[in-house]
Write an enzyme that holds these catalytic residues in place. Structure first.
Site, PDB file in Angstrom:
ATOM      1  N   THR A 138       0.873  -1.178   0.000  1.00 24.28           N
ATOM      2  CA  THR A 138       0.000   0.000   0.000  1.00 24.28           C
ATOM      3  C   THR A 138       0.909   1.226   0.000  1.00 24.28           C
ATOM      4  O   THR A 138       2.128   1.109   0.108  1.00 24.28           O
ATOM      5  CB  THR A 138      -0.882   0.040   1.273  1.00 24.28           C
ATOM      6  OG1 THR A 138      -0.027   0.312   2.392  1.00 24.28           O
ATOM      7  CG2 THR A 138      -1.624  -1.259   1.494  1.00 24.28           C
ATOM      8  N   ASP A 139       0.295   2.405  -0.116  1.00 25.47           N
ATOM      9  CA  ASP A 139       1.109   3.624  -0.100  1.00 25.47           C
ATOM     10  C   ASP A 139       1.837   3.774   1.228  1.00 25.47           C
ATOM     11  O   ASP A 139       2.967   4.248   1.286  1.00 25.47           O
ATOM     12  CB  ASP A 139       0.227   4.859  -0.350  1.00 25.47           C
ATOM     13  CG  ASP A 139      -0.267   4.876  -1.788  1.00 25.47           C
ATOM     14  OD1 ASP A 139       0.383   4.234  -2.648  1.00 25.47           O
ATOM     15  OD2 ASP A 139      -1.309   5.500  -2.052  1.00 25.47           O
ATOM     16  N   CYS A 140       1.165   3.362   2.320  1.00 24.54           N
ATOM     17  CA  CYS A 140       1.803   3.508   3.627  1.00 24.54           C
ATOM     18  C   CYS A 140       2.680   2.315   3.996  1.00 24.54           C
ATOM     19  O   CYS A 140       3.555   2.420   4.850  1.00 24.54           O
ATOM     20  CB  CYS A 140       0.749   3.767   4.701  1.00 24.54           C
ATOM     21  SG  CYS A 140      -0.685   2.701   4.579  1.00 24.54           S
ATOM     22  N   TYR A 141       2.446   1.160   3.365  1.00 24.10           N
ATOM     23  CA  TYR A 141       3.256  -0.045   3.610  1.00 24.10           C
ATOM     24  C   TYR A 141       3.719  -0.598   2.269  1.00 24.10           C
ATOM     25  O   TYR A 141       3.125  -1.541   1.732  1.00 24.10           O
ATOM     26  CB  TYR A 141       2.442  -1.100   4.367  1.00 24.10           C
ATOM     27  CG  TYR A 141       2.067  -0.692   5.778  1.00 24.10           C
ATOM     28  CD1 TYR A 141       3.011  -0.751   6.799  1.00 24.10           C
ATOM     29  CD2 TYR A 141       0.776  -0.251   6.087  1.00 24.10           C
ATOM     30  CE1 TYR A 141       2.676  -0.377   8.084  1.00 24.10           C
ATOM     31  CE2 TYR A 141       0.444   0.129   7.369  1.00 24.10           C
ATOM     32  CZ  TYR A 141       1.391   0.063   8.368  1.00 24.10           C
ATOM     33  OH  TYR A 141       1.061   0.433   9.640  1.00 24.10           O
TER      34      TYR A 141
END
Lengths: 396, 139
Positions: free
Chosen positions: A135-138
């Site tokens: 994901t964008d954060c992970y």
């Protein structure tokens, strides 16, 4: 009458009188129940045996860049990752990927979740392999690394069902050998197996749940933990003897403790040929001698505890509910029981020897003032029964 | 005739010695009574043999000297089956499966499981049933 506070004060001052559930009967026979109840503060109970509904929550911390783990394996044993980014749950009976299971019957089941938990507590280096959709954060999609329990932020044992109050004696009346979670059972009732510490077992020393409840502090493989709920399949409403002792499974405990404080000799992977893998744990539970009745119940002896003999050839797998007969733990300990007029050799999956060691270790900690008691904040239910699964062809 | 004694031996035969009838000579030339517990030739054609030999001490010594003239290793402790004490939890699960009472509970108070190696006939039942992998075979 004593209170938890009074007992804890005596523990703190190093003056508490502590006996194991193995010692208390003879002591009470000598002193009388009333005098013994005044003198003795705590009776320690214990058990050591396979407890399949066990597992642990692990938090790995984050690598750079970070990962939201969606699937993960420790030493090729699948863990559940449907939690927050770096949390996983490892279950005791999860089999290692690639194990042939019962493809070549009876399979050996050499390694699984229980063995990973044993290796973790023993401080061994283990391999983590994890995948993610990113994901964008992970952003990380994959990782492979090696770790020990010291690298983890948390390793918390969370066991939904431990310390079965009483348990079945398994026999096989069919004409073929069966391989069960109670071990290999030869045909035509040639051998039998059982799994309980009997007179030393926690819930048999407190059969009506007068002191062991939710919030009770326990000794879980050397760590100080507690009962966080009534265990799964807890069925307080069951047939009992005149003394209140269940004549079958009955109560269970859900236990938790910090795995980083556990001792490896009490956390042991189990392989059962033809069946699967599991985890054996040592559990000690103190019973505060609040009054004479609590003490009298803790004086239970093997001869007063009936265990149901169940046919694992037919009745157990087919869920017929049939009980062939009852035998006592005294009978079981002799190594031979009589079932339907026939002498049968019997062995135990639960170790009384190691349970005694646990009861003595816990007694020592209490005497030294290192282990105080916690008053439970809720009782274990006495009115719940086991329900079977209803098989429905249509939604309700 | 002098007193006879019994010794348990484990012999290891490398590939080159596997086809020689060494045990025959123990009986014929050294007057030993042999009782074989277990013998195995591995896929690599090495051989293992665990046996009791009974005879005079002199004859046993002579026989072992004879065996040593071959490329055969003699393990005098004769432990084809071992129990790792740190892995055993003393549950006693193995006890009813052990046909010779080598694994048994002598003290009913402590319920410790003892392993009496001298009674072990190396049937390997304990290795198959032990949930903790405490028993192992040398071959």
């Amino acid at each position: 009458m004593k209170t938890y506070d009074q007992i804890n004060d005596r523990i703190a001052s190093g003056k508490a009188v502590v006996l194991t559930a193995d010692e208390i009967m003879d002591y009470v026979d000598r002193k009388g129940a009333a005098a013994a109840a005044r003198e003795v503060d705590v009776v320690t109970t214990a058990t050591f045996g396979p407890m399949c509904s066990s597992g642990c929550m692990l938090n790995f911390g984050q690598p750079k860049p970070k990962i939201r783990i969606t699937e993960a394996w420790i030493e090729d044993v699948l863990v559940y990752a449907g939690l927050a980014a770096a949390d996983v749950y490892l279950g005791a009976t999860q089999l290692r990927h690639g194990d042939p299971a019962n493809m070549y019957h009876p399979g050996e089941f050499r390694y699984g979740g229980g063995h990973v938990i044993e290796d973790l507590v023993a401080g061994k280096s283990l391999q983590l392999f994890a995948l993610s959709y990113a994901t964008d954060c992970y952003p990380r999609r994959e990782l492979r690394t090696y770790f020990t329990i010291d690298d983890l932020n948390q390793a918390i044992m969370v066991n939904p069902r431990n310390c079965y109050q009483n348990y079945n004696v398994a026999i096989n009346k069919s004409d073929r050998t069966v391989y069960t979670y109670m071990g290999r059972l030869d045909p035509n009732g040639k051998n039998a197996t059982y799994c309980s510490a009997g007179q030393l077992s926690p819930l048999l020393n407190d059969p009506c749940y007068e002191t062991i409840g939710i919030g009770t502090k326990v000794w879980l493989a050397g760590a100080h933990g507690h009962v966080y709920a009534a265990g799964t399949q807890h069925a307080g409403a069951c047939d009992r003897t005149a003394g209140g002792v269940p004549t079958g499974g009955a109560g269970t405990l859900a236990l938790t403790a910090d795995m980083k404080k556990m001792r490896p000799e009490f956390v042991r992977g189990v392989s059962l040929r033809g069946y699967g893998v599991s985890l054996a744990l040592g559990v000690g539970i103190p019973i505060p001698v609040l009054n004479e009745q609590v003490l009298t119940r803790a004086c239970i002896r093997d001869r007063d505890i009936p265990a149901p003999v169940i046919d694992y050839g037919i009745d157990y797998p087919q869920n017929t509910g049939k009980v062939l007969c009852h035998v006592t733990y005294e009978d079981l300990r002799s190594g031979r029981i009589e079932v339907q007029g026939k002498k049968v050799a019997v062995g135990s999956l639960s170790s009384y020897h190691t349970a005694l060691e646990v009861a003595n270790l816990l007694a020592g900690e209490i005497r030294r003032g290192d282990f105080t008691l916690a008053r439970p904040h809720a009782k274990l239910p006495a009115d719940t029964a086991m329900k079977p699964l209803v098989m429905r062809e249509k939604p309700l | 005739m002098s007193d006879t004694i019994t010794r348990k031996l484990m012999l290891y035969f490398p590939k080159c010695e596997c086809e020689k009838p060494i045990v025959y000579h123990l009986v014929k030339d050294y007057d030993l009574v042999v009782n074989v517990f277990r013998a195995k030739v591995t896929p690599e054609e090495e051989g293992y043999l665990v046996l009791d030999v009974t005879g005079t001490e002199h004859n046993i010594e002579q026989a072992m000297a004879f065996v040593r003239t071959f490329n055969v290793t003699i393990n005098l402790t004769g432990k084809g089956v071992t129990r790792e004490d740190t892995r055993c939890t003393h549950c006693g699960f193995c006890v009813p499966y052990c046909p010779s009472n080598a694994l048994r509970i002598d003290d009913t108070a402590t319920r410790e499981v003892v392993f009496d190696e001298s009674k072990c006939i190396e049937c390997l039942a304990c290795i198959r049933v032990c949930p903790f992998g405490a028993c192992a075979s040398a071959f």
